[in-house]
Write a protein that holds these residues in place. Structure first.
Motif, PDB file in Angstrom:
ATOM      1  N   GLU A   1       0.822  -1.204   0.000  1.00  0.00           N
ATOM      2  CA  GLU A   1       0.000   0.000   0.000  1.00  0.00           C
ATOM      3  C   GLU A   1       0.862   1.262   0.000  1.00  0.00           C
ATOM      4  O   GLU A   1       0.528   2.255  -0.645  1.00  0.00           O
ATOM      5  CB  GLU A   1      -0.934   0.013   1.214  1.00  0.00           C
TER       6      GLU A   1
ATOM      7  N   GLU B   1      -3.275  -5.636  -8.943  1.00  0.00           N
ATOM      8  CA  GLU B   1      -2.344  -4.534  -8.737  1.00  0.00           C
ATOM      9  C   GLU B   1      -1.044  -5.058  -8.139  1.00  0.00           C
ATOM     10  O   GLU B   1       0.044  -4.742  -8.613  1.00  0.00           O
ATOM     11  CB  GLU B   1      -2.946  -3.473  -7.823  1.00  0.00           C
ATOM     12  N   TYR B   2      -1.169  -5.863  -7.075  1.00  0.00           N
ATOM     13  CA  TYR B   2       0.026  -6.522  -6.550  1.00  0.00           C
ATOM     14  C   TYR B   2      -0.360  -7.800  -5.828  1.00  0.00           C
ATOM     15  O   TYR B   2      -1.479  -7.952  -5.333  1.00  0.00           O
ATOM     16  CB  TYR B   2       0.831  -5.604  -5.622  1.00  0.00           C
TER      17      TYR B   2
ATOM     18  N   LYS C   1       3.699   1.597  -1.418  1.00  0.00           N
ATOM     19  CA  LYS C   1       4.275   1.742  -2.751  1.00  0.00           C
ATOM     20  C   LYS C   1       3.255   2.260  -3.752  1.00  0.00           C
ATOM     21  O   LYS C   1       3.571   3.099  -4.613  1.00  0.00           O
ATOM     22  CB  LYS C   1       4.827   0.393  -3.213  1.00  0.00           C
ATOM     23  N   TYR C   2       2.026   1.786  -3.652  1.00  0.00           N
ATOM     24  CA  TYR C   2       1.012   2.095  -4.666  1.00  0.00           C
ATOM     25  C   TYR C   2       0.108   3.266  -4.288  1.00  0.00           C
ATOM     26  O   TYR C   2      -0.631   3.766  -5.134  1.00  0.00           O
ATOM     27  CB  TYR C   2       0.149   0.854  -4.939  1.00  0.00           C
ATOM     28  N   ARG C   3       0.160   3.706  -3.033  1.00  0.00           N
ATOM     29  CA  ARG C   3      -0.704   4.808  -2.593  1.00  0.00           C
ATOM     30  C   ARG C   3       0.168   5.856  -1.894  1.00  0.00           C
ATOM     31  O   ARG C   3       0.294   5.849  -0.681  1.00  0.00           O
ATOM     32  CB  ARG C   3      -1.815   4.287  -1.666  1.00  0.00           C
TER      33      ARG C   3
END
Length: 300
Positions: free
Chosen positions: A137, A258-259, A139-141
């Motif tokens: 989270e 997403e991951y 990394k992506y947010r």
């Protein structure tokens, strides 16, 4: 404190049932009186759109706390996507009704607006959460966990709970909150509670209300994938498990991955070989059309 709707006046006056506060001072005054009676204060922070998962947290909190405060606040600083913030479900009246139907008393709802929490400037503070904020989270947010830390710190300072309860569906967030308490030295015990699931295994989430019936059924594939990872953990290599899961999602008609990551359960750092004395979890985030869903599972 003045309320503008009859339903809110009713909740405030009915002292044996649910009480609703929208202002920090009024809530503090109420809780201060409760603490003089040595009552234990439990806290369940939510962003509303309550479901059985939230209710299970409240129910568990009531087993050890005489007073349970439930905050309902959609926190703007933890959204890095403006559209995601705008479409997040807001159902305060339904949330109040749901709590009243489920619980006979001892519940306090705190439903402030953004200005009440943040004042004139709605900004995040910065926290050094270490490795637990780096992956998945984090990394992506971008900025997500600073927003989470900011609002939870503010809420802890208002409620001053003895215990706070968080669901393990947001497992990374749970570790972030524990780190927040360590950094700020706030005197609150953070308690993680097991994931509450739909009948098909899908982790309960406020975002599930944005799914169609068919999409909700298809999204059970997320939990099925986690179970597959758990079954293969210790048999296949981590790389092979991740490869299999990613391939399965590439061929799924609805879900976009997403991951998917397998990580140390305490540090959330990735690894290549497991150690017998360490605990590990698998984490996943996927989109069902434009609805983002997350889940995780303990592997050992």
């Amino acid at each position: 404190m003045q309320f503008t709707s009859n339903i809110l006046i009713l909740h405030n006056l009915n002292i044996n049932r649910v009480q609703l506060f929208k202002e920090k001072k009024a809530l503090r005054d109420f809780l201060s009186a409760e603490k003089t009676s040595n009552k234990t204060i439990g806290f369940v922070p939510t962003m509303g759109a309550l479901h059985e998962g939230h209710l299970s947290l409240i129910e568990f909190a009531q087993t050890t706390c005489e007073v349970v405060v439930v905050s309902i606040f959609v926190n703007p600083t933890q959204f890095n996507n403006k559209e995601d913030l705008e479409k997040y479900p807001r159902t305060l009246d339904n949330d109040i009704q749901l709590i009243e139907e489920k619980f006979s008393g001892g519940i306090v709802i705190f439903a402030p607006n953004a200005q009440e929490i943040y004042g004139k400037e709605i900004l995040s503070s910065h926290f050094d959460f270490g490795s637990v904020a780096t992956f998945m989270e984090g990394k992506y947010r971008d900025g997500h966990f600073n927003g989470v830390g900011t609002v939870v710190k503010k809420l802890f300072e208002v409620v001053e709970p003895d215990k706070a309860f968080f669901g393990e569906k947001d497992y990374q967030q749970l570790l972030i909150i524990k780190k927040l308490v360590e950094l700020t030295k706030l005197p609150v015990e953070v308690i993680g509670c097991k994931i509450n699931r739909e009948e098909n295994g899908l982790a309960r989430s406020s975002r599930n209300s944005l799914l169609s019936i068919d999409d909700k059924a298809e999204s059970s594939f997320i939990y099925e994938s986690l179970q597959e990872a758990k079954n293969n953990f210790g048999i296949k290599s981590v790389k092979d498990i991740e490869k299999d899961i990613k391939f399965a999602f590439e061929n799924h008609p609805l879900l976009q991955l997403e991951y998917f990551e397998i990580a140390n359960a305490q540090t959330l750092e990735p690894f290549s070989e497991s150690k017998q004395e360490e605990k590990y979890r698998a984490f996943i985030a996927a989109y069902a059309k434009n609805v983002r869903l997350i889940d995780n599972i303990a592997l050992n």
